[in-house]
Design a protein around this motif. Structure first.
Motif, PDB file in Angstrom:
ATOM      1  N   TRP A  15      27.979 -17.884  41.394  1.00 40.32           N
ATOM      2  CA  TRP A  15      28.626 -16.804  42.009  1.00 40.32           C
ATOM      3  C   TRP A  15      29.758 -16.540  41.325  1.00 40.32           C
ATOM      4  N   SER A  19      32.894 -11.049  44.537  1.00 36.00           N
ATOM      5  CA  SER A  19      31.842 -10.174  44.196  1.00 36.00           C
ATOM      6  C   SER A  19      31.752  -8.959  44.199  1.00 36.00           C
ATOM      7  N   TRP A  21      33.299  -5.358  42.113  1.00 34.61           N
ATOM      8  CA  TRP A  21      33.109  -5.476  41.413  1.00 34.61           C
ATOM      9  C   TRP A  21      34.108  -4.647  40.390  1.00 34.61           C
ATOM     10  N   GLN A  24      36.712  -8.162  39.431  1.00 40.06           N
ATOM     11  CA  GLN A  24      35.793  -8.799  38.545  1.00 40.06           C
ATOM     12  C   GLN A  24      36.481  -8.082  37.110  1.00 40.06           C
ATOM     13  N   ASP A  84      31.222 -13.391  32.615  1.00 38.83           N
ATOM     14  CA  ASP A  84      30.284 -13.181  33.534  1.00 38.83           C
ATOM     15  C   ASP A  84      30.680 -11.982  34.331  1.00 38.83           C
ATOM     16  N   SER A  87      28.929  -9.132  33.967  1.00 33.37           N
ATOM     17  CA  SER A  87      27.515  -9.586  33.787  1.00 33.37           C
ATOM     18  C   SER A  87      27.011  -9.081  35.615  1.00 33.37           C
ATOM     19  N   GLU A  88      26.115  -8.948  35.782  1.00 38.13           N
ATOM     20  CA  GLU A  88      24.999  -8.449  37.024  1.00 38.13           C
ATOM     21  C   GLU A  88      24.389 -10.520  37.019  1.00 38.13           C
ATOM     22  N   HIS A  89      23.764 -10.179  35.933  1.00 38.74           N
ATOM     23  CA  HIS A  89      23.612 -11.925  35.435  1.00 38.74           C
ATOM     24  C   HIS A  89      23.623 -13.272  35.534  1.00 38.74           C
ATOM     25  N   LYS A  90      24.480 -13.355  36.487  1.00 36.55           N
ATOM     26  CA  LYS A  90      24.904 -14.475  36.117  1.00 36.55           C
ATOM     27  C   LYS A  90      24.943 -15.758  36.290  1.00 36.55           C
TER      28      LYS A  90
END
Length: 315
Positions: A15, A19, A21, A24, A84, A87-90
């Motif tokens: 996770w 979350s 953007w 991040q 990550d 990246s969307e797919h962690k």
């Protein structure tokens, strides 16, 4: 407990720290800078110690090895965490998960043993100066560093011996930015409470006992030096305060995580970040700010590098 590895889970989802953007992106820039500073700072210390003859002593030999471990401790999970953030797919594979846990425990225990070795070096240097070079010989120093890695390997193998064969067939999401044993064994398809308590209690006992030994050793050094002279006491206080600060920063998060491993406090993430990212950055700062020899040697190395670059660009 003997399980056959019948896992159907081939990867795990992390996770991360946020979350959002925007958050991040900020984390990406911030932690990229911290990671670069950590690696460059520790690397600069290692190069300074290797290139400067007057730093070829037991204390600096151990400090150089500490910097190597800190660079590795900051690198086993931080680069993936930084990647990550964008990246969307962690995701991380099962093999990658085991690799992260292996290096976490290997490097963590190796640093614990090395910190104990550094406290022993301080004791000999301050309390038995006439015997220092005899006791802290090159053979002794190499043996202490080798011992730190051997203990780390044995501890890691004992921690992962059961984990690699656990069956994972259900949830595969983890509320963290890297993997450790408490997070992984909770995802197993069997009851792992007893196994978890055993693993965490061994790690916690190692950390707590070693921390108490370090506190006792530095207290003994200060008491011994105080009975000798005020000048010696001042020198001992300066040396031990730097060492003890680094020890506290390293063991504080480690002990807290081991005492409450199966909870999900908000502070857990802060401690994990501090333990794996900021402690390796703070160690070189703590050990060099009060050390005149290291600071002078770093200035000398910097001036040599700048002069060589200037000469190289001169037509």
């Amino acid at each position: 407990m003997a399980w056959n590895n019948q896992s159907v889970v081939t990867e795990f989802i992390l996770w991360g720290l946020s979350s959002s953007w925007k958050v991040q992106v900020f984390y990406f820039l911030f932690f990229s800078g911290v990671y670069a500073a950590t690696v460059l700072g520790n690397l600069f210390i290692v190069l300074t110690i290797v290139s400067e003859p007057r730093l070829h002593s037991p204390m600096y030999f151990l400090l150089g090895n500490l910097s190597c471990i800190d660079m590795s401790l900051a690198s086993f999970a931080t680069p993936k965490m930084i990647a990550d953030f964008l990246s969307e797919h962690k995701a991380i594979s099962f093999e990658g998960c085991i690799t992260q846990m292996f290096f976490l425990h290997l490097l963590g225990v190796a640093e614990i043993v090395l910190l104990i070795s550094m406290s022993f070096d301080s004791y000999v240097a301050l309390c038995k100066p006439l015997c220092y070079l005899t006791i802290m010989s090159q053979r002794t120093c190499v043996g202490l560093v080798t011992l730190s890695w051997i203990v780390g390997i044995f501890h890691t193998r004992s921690q992962l011996a059961f984990t690699v064969n656990l069956p994972f067939c259900g949830p595969n999401e983890v509320d963290s930015f890297f993997f450790d044993l408490p997070l992984v064994i909770k995802l197993a398809c069997v009851d792992t409470y007893i196994l978890g308590v055993f693993m965490i209690s061994t790690s916690g006992m190692i950390a707590l006992v070693c921390f108490l030994l370090l506190v006792i050793s530095y207290t003994f050094i200060l008491v011994t030096m105080r009975q000798r002279s005020s000048g010696g006491s001042s020198k001992a206080l300066s040396t031990c305060s730097a060492h003890f600060t680094a020890v506290t920063f390293f063991f504080g998060p480690c002990i807290f995580i081991c005492v409450w491993p199966f909870t999900n406090f908000p502070i857990d993430r802060v401690l994990l970040v501090f333990y794996t990212i900021f402690t390796p950055l703070l160690n070189p700062v703590i050990y060099t700010l009060r050390n005149k020899d290291v600071k002078d040697s770093m200035r000398k190395l910097s001036s040599r590098v700048f002069k060589s670059r200037k000469t190289a660009h001169t037509p």
